[in-house]
Design an enzyme around this catalytic site. Structure first.
Site, PDB file in Angstrom:
ATOM      1  N   LYS A  85      -2.728  59.032  21.268  1.00 46.91           N
ATOM      2  CA  LYS A  85      -1.513  59.059  22.085  1.00 46.91           C
ATOM      3  C   LYS A  85      -0.983  60.482  22.223  1.00 46.91           C
ATOM      4  O   LYS A  85      -0.572  60.873  23.311  1.00 46.91           O
ATOM      5  CB  LYS A  85      -0.468  58.109  21.526  1.00 46.91           C
ATOM      6  CG  LYS A  85      -0.844  56.682  21.888  1.00 46.91           C
ATOM      7  CD  LYS A  85       0.173  55.653  21.569  1.00 46.91           C
ATOM      8  CE  LYS A  85      -0.350  54.296  22.029  1.00 46.91           C
ATOM      9  NZ  LYS A  85      -0.068  53.219  21.107  1.00 46.91           N
ATOM     10  N   LYS A 105     -13.612  47.894  32.516  1.00 46.87           N
ATOM     11  CA  LYS A 105     -12.887  46.958  31.647  1.00 46.87           C
ATOM     12  C   LYS A 105     -11.540  46.614  32.277  1.00 46.87           C
ATOM     13  O   LYS A 105     -10.796  47.517  32.686  1.00 46.87           O
ATOM     14  CB  LYS A 105     -12.652  47.613  30.278  1.00 46.87           C
ATOM     15  CG  LYS A 105     -11.762  46.788  29.346  1.00 46.87           C
ATOM     16  CD  LYS A 105     -11.433  47.556  28.075  1.00 46.87           C
ATOM     17  CE  LYS A 105     -10.632  46.733  27.091  1.00 46.87           C
ATOM     18  NZ  LYS A 105      -9.191  46.788  27.203  1.00 46.87           N
ATOM     19  N   LYS A 163      -4.474  46.765  31.858  1.00 48.21           N
ATOM     20  CA  LYS A 163      -3.228  47.170  32.530  1.00 48.21           C
ATOM     21  C   LYS A 163      -3.266  48.649  32.885  1.00 48.21           C
ATOM     22  O   LYS A 163      -2.825  49.052  33.937  1.00 48.21           O
ATOM     23  CB  LYS A 163      -2.038  46.972  31.586  1.00 48.21           C
ATOM     24  CG  LYS A 163      -1.529  45.576  31.472  1.00 48.21           C
ATOM     25  CD  LYS A 163      -0.233  45.562  30.665  1.00 48.21           C
ATOM     26  CE  LYS A 163      -0.405  45.970  29.224  1.00 48.21           C
ATOM     27  NZ  LYS A 163      -1.072  45.016  28.360  1.00 48.21           N
TER      28      LYS A 163
HETATM   29  P1  ADP Z   1      -4.565  46.165  28.101  1.00 46.19           P
HETATM   30  O1  ADP Z   1      -5.872  46.910  27.975  1.00 46.19           O
HETATM   31  O2  ADP Z   1      -4.443  45.486  29.432  1.00 46.19           O
HETATM   32  O3  ADP Z   1      -3.359  47.026  27.765  1.00 46.19           O
HETATM   33  P2  ADP Z   1      -4.078  45.055  25.521  1.00 46.19           P
HETATM   34  O4  ADP Z   1      -4.553  46.304  24.874  1.00 46.19           O
HETATM   35  O5  ADP Z   1      -2.619  44.755  25.501  1.00 46.19           O
HETATM   36  O6  ADP Z   1      -4.611  45.019  27.040  1.00 46.19           O
HETATM   37  O7  ADP Z   1      -4.908  43.840  24.925  1.00 46.19           O
HETATM   38  C1  ADP Z   1      -4.369  42.697  24.334  1.00 46.19           C
HETATM   39  C2  ADP Z   1      -5.521  41.843  23.852  1.00 46.19           C
HETATM   40  O8  ADP Z   1      -6.378  41.435  24.935  1.00 46.19           O
HETATM   41  C3  ADP Z   1      -6.446  42.574  22.865  1.00 46.19           C
HETATM   42  O9  ADP Z   1      -6.803  41.691  21.824  1.00 46.19           O
HETATM   43  C4  ADP Z   1      -7.655  42.960  23.678  1.00 46.19           C
HETATM   44  O10 ADP Z   1      -8.821  43.023  22.890  1.00 46.19           O
HETATM   45  C5  ADP Z   1      -7.734  41.837  24.705  1.00 46.19           C
HETATM   46  N1  ADP Z   1      -8.279  42.382  25.973  1.00 46.19           N
HETATM   47  C6  ADP Z   1      -7.660  43.200  26.827  1.00 46.19           C
HETATM   48  N2  ADP Z   1      -8.439  43.502  27.889  1.00 46.19           N
HETATM   49  C7  ADP Z   1      -9.619  42.854  27.707  1.00 46.19           C
HETATM   50  C8  ADP Z   1     -10.848  42.760  28.467  1.00 46.19           C
HETATM   51  N3  ADP Z   1     -11.010  43.400  29.632  1.00 46.19           N
HETATM   52  N4  ADP Z   1     -11.850  42.015  27.948  1.00 46.19           N
HETATM   53  C9  ADP Z   1     -11.697  41.360  26.781  1.00 46.19           C
HETATM   54  N5  ADP Z   1     -10.567  41.403  26.015  1.00 46.19           N
HETATM   55  C10 ADP Z   1      -9.528  42.138  26.459  1.00 46.19           C
END
Ligand code: ADP
Ligand code: TRP
Length: 321
Positions: free
Chosen positions: A110, A189, A192
């Protein structure tokens, strides 16, 4: 088995979140004692927009309830409803070497991205340790990025237990290496942060179709067979299909009878079908916010009881008046 997990109230849920995390949680609640909370204090460590924090907190709770978290089986609350966690956070700080925190990847990442480090960001892993140790969690399902935080939690607990006896249970991370990475509309992937998501809840079918239409595909002319092998729409369709349906789809792709638009429409239909019960429940909860708050209050009550007992022990062994 006591399983605990925290969910950051950081915006709208997408299909990657569902297949990567939420679905496992729903399954875990069947065989285990699941504790799940909305980690709203953690959200203060990032750049969360405070004007939206309260709404996002409630929205996350509603989303999880709608998708299948069952308050009869799972203890669900908001982190800030159980203040003991902040007391334990301070206590654990005494057992947390600064060097340990300085080595945290997520902190280093970060600041490398230019986020001005404040103390909340730096001490984030200590609060996470408090979340976990307060409730004697045995298993903690998290994404790969959180693995180090779990190791830090164990280090802190071991240090404390060495000095004061077996007060804290050492938790283990559940990291599902098999969960495929769900691709977003551009094939990277779904995340967000990449703005390539398909959200779970849209206001209208039209909005969902519009989003599905944005999925990047090749430009094979109409009437020619399509490749499904590296096709982003097919990759998503698979998630919502049985093995038999997948085989049918493969044939349809190769048949030359259908264009990409056909499959994008099918994807929209499958998403709507799959989440139809969740849409219904969500509409219900949005109309019955009092019920949501009752569920959270009930969860907080159960969580608080456990937290208070644990803190009494901690204060006792440490001589905190
Ligand atoms: P983002 O990448 O959208 O910010 P988060 O980091 O908040 O998502 O992820 C929350 C949960 O969802 C985590 O346990 C993460 O492993 C799962 N997750 C997020 N994106 C994916 C993806 N593209 N494929 C599989 N699991 C995901
Ligand atoms: N740090 C976790 C994340 O970003 C959220 C979280 C906070 C958590 N406290 C926790 C997860 C305790 C598991 C256990 O995803």
């Amino acid at each position: 088995m006591r399983v605990l997990t925290g969910i950051q109230p950081s915006g709208k849920l997408h299909i990657g979140n569902y297949f990567g995390a939420i679905k496992q949680m729903i399954d875990l609640q069947e065989q285990n004692e699941l504790f799940a909370f909305v980690a709203n204090y953690h959200a203060l460590s990032g750049g969360a927009d405070l004007k939206e924090l309260e709404q996002n907190t409630i929205d996350v709770a509603i989303d999880y309830l709608s998708l299948g978290i069952d308050p009869e089986k799972t203890v669900l609350w908001v982190q800030s409803q159980v203040k003991e966690v902040l007391e334990l956070y301070w206590v654990l700080s005494k057992y947390t070497p600064v060097g340990l925190l300085e080595r945290a990847h997520s902190y280093k990442d970060k600041i490398a991205k230019g986020i001005a480090p404040n103390h909340a960001l730096f001490s984030y892993p200590v609060l996470m340790a408090a979340d976990i140790l307060l409730f004697d969690a045995q298993k903690v399902p998290v994404g790969k990025d959180q693995k180090q935080h779990l190791e830090m939690t164990r280090d802190i607990a071991i240090k404390f237990n060495n000095e004061h006896g077996e007060i804290f249970t050492l938790p283990e991370a559940i990291i599902d290496e098999n969960v495929a990475t769900i691709p977003g509309i551009d094939g990277a992937k779904m995340s967000k942060s990449y703005k390539n998501t398909i959200e779970i809840f849209y206001d209208s079918e039209k909005a969902l179709q519009k989003r599905c239409n944005k999925i990047i595909t090749d430009s094979t002319p109409m009437g020619e067979p399509l490749e499904y092998e590296r096709n982003n729409v097919f990759a998503l369709l698979k998630l919502f299909s049985t093995q038999e349906e997948i085989e049918e789809l493969k044939k349809d792709y190769k048949s030359g009878n259908y264009g990409h638009g056909h499959f994008k429409k099918l994807l929209k239909e499958k998403i709507l079908n799959h989440f139809a019960p969740a849409y219904e429940k969500r509409a219900y909860y949005q109309e019955h916010l009092d019920e949501v708050k009752d569920i959270l209050n009930e969860g907080a009550k159960k969580a608080r009881k456990i937290a208070q007992e644990k803190m009494e022990k901690v204060r006792e062994v440490m001589g905190i008046y």
